[in-house]
Structure formats: C-alpha cells, structure tokens
Motif scaffolding. Structure first.
Motif, PDB file in Angstrom:
ATOM      1  N   PRO A 103       0.795  -1.233   0.000  1.00  0.00           N
ATOM      2  CA  PRO A 103       0.000   0.000   0.000  1.00  0.00           C
ATOM      3  C   PRO A 103       0.827   1.282   0.000  1.00  0.00           C
ATOM      4  N   LYS A 104       2.107   1.175   0.328  1.00  0.00           N
ATOM      5  CA  LYS A 104       2.967   2.356   0.343  1.00  0.00           C
ATOM      6  C   LYS A 104       3.854   2.446  -0.898  1.00  0.00           C
ATOM      7  N   THR A 105       3.533   1.636  -1.908  1.00  0.00           N
ATOM      8  CA  THR A 105       4.328   1.583  -3.136  1.00  0.00           C
ATOM      9  C   THR A 105       3.512   2.103  -4.310  1.00  0.00           C
ATOM     10  N   ALA A 106       4.145   2.912  -5.150  1.00  0.00           N
ATOM     11  CA  ALA A 106       3.488   3.408  -6.361  1.00  0.00           C
ATOM     12  C   ALA A 106       4.357   3.117  -7.574  1.00  0.00           C
ATOM     13  N   LEU A 107       3.731   2.566  -8.595  1.00  0.00           N
ATOM     14  CA  LEU A 107       4.360   2.438  -9.906  1.00  0.00           C
ATOM     15  C   LEU A 107       4.042   3.710 -10.681  1.00  0.00           C
ATOM     16  N   ILE A 108       5.077   4.414 -11.103  1.00  0.00           N
ATOM     17  CA  ILE A 108       4.896   5.643 -11.875  1.00  0.00           C
ATOM     18  C   ILE A 108       5.334   5.370 -13.309  1.00  0.00           C
ATOM     19  N   VAL A 109       4.415   5.564 -14.234  1.00  0.00           N
ATOM     20  CA  VAL A 109       4.676   5.303 -15.655  1.00  0.00           C
ATOM     21  C   VAL A 109       4.727   6.648 -16.372  1.00  0.00           C
ATOM     22  N   VAL A 110       5.901   6.974 -16.886  1.00  0.00           N
ATOM     23  CA  VAL A 110       6.164   8.313 -17.411  1.00  0.00           C
ATOM     24  C   VAL A 110       6.050   8.352 -18.937  1.00  0.00           C
ATOM     25  N   ASP A 111       5.148   9.188 -19.432  1.00  0.00           N
ATOM     26  CA  ASP A 111       5.123   9.619 -20.844  1.00  0.00           C
ATOM     27  C   ASP A 111       5.001   8.501 -21.878  1.00  0.00           C
ATOM     28  N   MET A 112       4.314   7.435 -21.547  1.00  0.00           N
ATOM     29  CA  MET A 112       4.129   6.371 -22.539  1.00  0.00           C
ATOM     30  C   MET A 112       2.987   6.762 -23.483  1.00  0.00           C
ATOM     31  N   GLN A 113       3.239   7.831 -24.216  1.00  0.00           N
ATOM     32  CA  GLN A 113       2.260   8.430 -25.118  1.00  0.00           C
ATOM     33  C   GLN A 113       2.638   8.164 -26.572  1.00  0.00           C
ATOM     34  N   LEU A 114       1.682   8.353 -27.450  1.00  0.00           N
ATOM     35  CA  LEU A 114       1.918   8.110 -28.868  1.00  0.00           C
ATOM     36  C   LEU A 114       3.120   8.891 -29.384  1.00  0.00           C
ATOM     37  N   TYR A 115       3.324  10.098 -28.891  1.00  0.00           N
ATOM     38  CA  TYR A 115       4.400  10.963 -29.372  1.00  0.00           C
ATOM     39  C   TYR A 115       5.773  10.312 -29.213  1.00  0.00           C
ATOM     40  N   PHE A 116       5.904   9.442 -28.213  1.00  0.00           N
ATOM     41  CA  PHE A 116       7.187   8.794 -27.935  1.00  0.00           C
ATOM     42  C   PHE A 116       7.200   7.311 -28.298  1.00  0.00           C
ATOM     43  N   VAL A 117       6.024   6.699 -28.426  1.00  0.00           N
ATOM     44  CA  VAL A 117       5.952   5.247 -28.598  1.00  0.00           C
ATOM     45  C   VAL A 117       5.598   4.846 -30.027  1.00  0.00           C
ATOM     46  N   GLU A 118       4.749   5.601 -30.679  1.00  0.00           N
ATOM     47  CA  GLU A 118       4.238   5.216 -31.994  1.00  0.00           C
ATOM     48  C   GLU A 118       5.284   5.422 -33.092  1.00  0.00           C
ATOM     49  N   ALA A 119       5.374   4.462 -33.991  1.00  0.00           N
ATOM     50  CA  ALA A 119       6.297   4.568 -35.123  1.00  0.00           C
ATOM     51  C   ALA A 119       5.958   5.789 -35.970  1.00  0.00           C
ATOM     52  N   GLY A 120       6.996   6.549 -36.331  1.00  0.00           N
ATOM     53  CA  GLY A 120       6.822   7.709 -37.188  1.00  0.00           C
ATOM     54  C   GLY A 120       6.567   9.015 -36.471  1.00  0.00           C
ATOM     55  N   GLN A 121       6.363   8.961 -35.151  1.00  0.00           N
ATOM     56  CA  GLN A 121       6.159  10.196 -34.393  1.00  0.00           C
ATOM     57  C   GLN A 121       7.488  10.950 -34.260  1.00  0.00           C
ATOM     58  N   PRO A 122       7.444  12.278 -34.048  1.00  0.00           N
ATOM     59  CA  PRO A 122       8.684  13.071 -34.013  1.00  0.00           C
ATOM     60  C   PRO A 122       9.709  12.606 -32.984  1.00  0.00           C
ATOM     61  N   SER A 123       9.254  12.128 -31.833  1.00  0.00           N
ATOM     62  CA  SER A 123      10.182  11.687 -30.785  1.00  0.00           C
ATOM     63  C   SER A 123      10.046  10.195 -30.518  1.00  0.00           C
ATOM     64  N   GLU A 124       9.814   9.437 -31.578  1.00  0.00           N
ATOM     65  CA  GLU A 124       9.663   7.989 -31.428  1.00  0.00           C
ATOM     66  C   GLU A 124      10.885   7.361 -30.761  1.00  0.00           C
ATOM     67  N   CYS A 125      10.619   6.514 -29.783  1.00  0.00           N
ATOM     68  CA  CYS A 125      11.658   5.719 -29.122  1.00  0.00           C
ATOM     69  C   CYS A 125      11.253   4.256 -29.287  1.00  0.00           C
ATOM     70  N   PRO A 126      11.797   3.554 -30.268  1.00  0.00           N
ATOM     71  CA  PRO A 126      11.308   2.206 -30.587  1.00  0.00           C
ATOM     72  C   PRO A 126      11.287   1.237 -29.410  1.00  0.00           C
ATOM     73  N   ALA A 141      12.044  -1.693 -17.910  1.00  0.00           N
ATOM     74  CA  ALA A 141      10.734  -1.069 -18.083  1.00  0.00           C
ATOM     75  C   ALA A 141      10.896   0.434 -18.290  1.00  0.00           C
ATOM     76  N   ASN A 142      12.107   0.827 -18.674  1.00  0.00           N
ATOM     77  CA  ASN A 142      12.408   2.182 -19.129  1.00  0.00           C
ATOM     78  C   ASN A 142      13.014   2.072 -20.522  1.00  0.00           C
ATOM     79  N   ALA A 143      12.825   3.103 -21.322  1.00  0.00           N
ATOM     80  CA  ALA A 143      13.335   3.079 -22.693  1.00  0.00           C
ATOM     81  C   ALA A 143      14.029   4.393 -23.020  1.00  0.00           C
ATOM     82  N   ALA A 144      15.115   4.286 -23.782  1.00  0.00           N
ATOM     83  CA  ALA A 144      15.902   5.448 -24.196  1.00  0.00           C
ATOM     84  C   ALA A 144      16.227   5.323 -25.686  1.00  0.00           C
ATOM     85  N   PRO A 145      16.765   6.385 -26.288  1.00  0.00           N
ATOM     86  CA  PRO A 145      17.113   6.301 -27.710  1.00  0.00           C
ATOM     87  C   PRO A 145      18.151   5.240 -28.035  1.00  0.00           C
TER      88      PRO A 145
END
Length: 233
Positions: free
Chosen positions: A30-53, A190-194
């Motif tokens: 109960p005192k633990t939080a999973l924080i998921v940062v910016d898993m949005q189309l802009y960074f995840v989807e192929a062809g987006q300006p800041s795509e990170c495969p 469970a983190n991704a970089a260029p």
C-alpha cells in the motif's frame, strides 16, 4: 530491449556503502506506487517526431508491474505530458533550443487531442488509476503536476519509475523523487531510451548516487512477497 550493464565497480561501491547490492530489499504494497512516465503516442508510436522504438518493447513489462502493484495494494500512476498555447512562453529555456518547425510539431502533437497526446493503447490503464499531467521533464514540477500531493495523500513512501525516456523525463522524475525523500527505484527493463549508451549512463549514475536499479522479475518477486504477506495477515 536494451542491453543493461551496471559497472561492477559501481556495484562494489554500493555494497561497501550500504552492505548490500540492492538498497530496496522489500516493499510494503500500500505504500508503493508504480509511476509510468510519458508512454504516449508521441514517444511510442512509429513515425512520431520523438519515437523511441524500445518504448514499444517495454509495454509488457509495464503491464506486468502494474498488475502486480495493484494486487499488492499499491498505486499505479500514469504521467502524461501536456502542451498548450502558453507552452513556449512558460518554458522558453526549452523551446528556444528548437527550430520553429520542431516547436510547432511538439506543441501541436502534445496538446490534448493532438496526434501524440494519448497514452499508448496497449497499456493496461484502469479507471481507478490517476493520470497526472506535466509540462516539464520532471513529473514533480508543480503547475499543473500534482504528483507529490497525490503520493503524500496515498501515504506512498516508495516509487518505481518506468516509461520513456530513461535519460530525460524518467531520470528527472526519479531524481526529484529521491530528493523529496521517496525511496526510489528505476526498473531497468521497463524504461526506454534512444540507445543503450544513454540508457545505461542514466541507470549507472542513478544506482550509484540516488536509488536502486532492478529488473522487472526482481521487482515482481518483491511485489509478490508483500502480496503473500498481506494475504496471510
């Protein structure tokens, strides 16, 4: 998926300082939080300006961690970058480093309803999960982010950082979490970089000075252990 490499000499330095390889050896659900940062189309989807495969590769691990965190009684919090008509003025130090074309793509793509705004559809987002907006790299910068307020309200003391990009928004958020006195762990797969070099540079420095770095299976074991303990009480 990234090839993760923590330098052996850094592991030895941590062991000398703390007496163990990993500073986080147990979790209280109960005192633990999973924080998921910016898993949005802009960074995840192929062809987006800041795509990170690699961001697409980590989705299954994020979903496993989210399910285990919920079973343990913890919180899953999604961070979503917003832009708007005032973005360029309010964060001029960032946007002055971009071309006019790049600025337009960023502002238009990351505004609510923009082509890159939505969370990646393969993520296991539940109705009860908070989705917290941010406008800077770190999710702890206020106005509009209320991440710290939400964590304090839930009496969270430990945060697990996942998402994209390891070396930018995830690192900024993780460092600020530790500076605000949350036990902080970055999940290596469970983190991704260029690229691997940027990913590992962040993980090595974070592990050495700020918090812990473990992989998904290690964290699932910790979460499952506290679930078993809670069920036995």
């Amino acid at each position: 998926m990234h090839k993760v490499s923590i330098k052996p000499e850094y592991i030895e330095r941590v062991k000398r300082r703390s007496g163990r390889k990993h500073t986080v050896t147990s979790l209280e659900g109960p005192k633990t939080a999973l924080i998921v940062v910016d898993m949005q189309l802009y960074f995840v989807e192929a062809g987006q300006p800041s795509e990170c495969p690699v961001a697409r590769d980590i989705v299954p691990n994020i979903n496993l961690l989210a399910a285990a965190t919920r079973r343990a009684g913890g919180s899953v919090i999604w961070i979503q970058t917003h832009s708007g008509p005032d973005s360029v003025e309010h964060w001029s130090a960032y946007y002055e480093r971009m071309t006019d074309e790049g600025t337009k793509k960023r502002v238009e793509g990351m505004k609510p309803g923009g082509s890159g705004f939505d969370l990646w559809p393969g993520l296991d987002v539940k109705e009860e999960d908070p989705i917290i907006p941010k406008t800077r790299y770190s999710a702890f910068i206020p106005s509009p982010s209320k991440l710290e307020e939400e964590l304090r309200r839930r009496e969270i003391d430990t945060v697990l950082i996942t998402g994209v990009s390891t070396c930018t928004c995830c690192e900024s958020t993780a460092r600020d979490a530790m500076m605000l006195n949350f036990r902080t762990m970055m999940i290596s797969d469970a983190n991704a970089a260029p690229d691997d070099s940027l990913h590992n540079a962040t993980l090595n420095q974070f592990y050495l000075q700020f918090g812990d770095v473990q992989d998904t299976q290690q964290v699932l074991t910790l979460l499952n252990e506290c679930t078993i303990v809670a069920a036995a009480v």
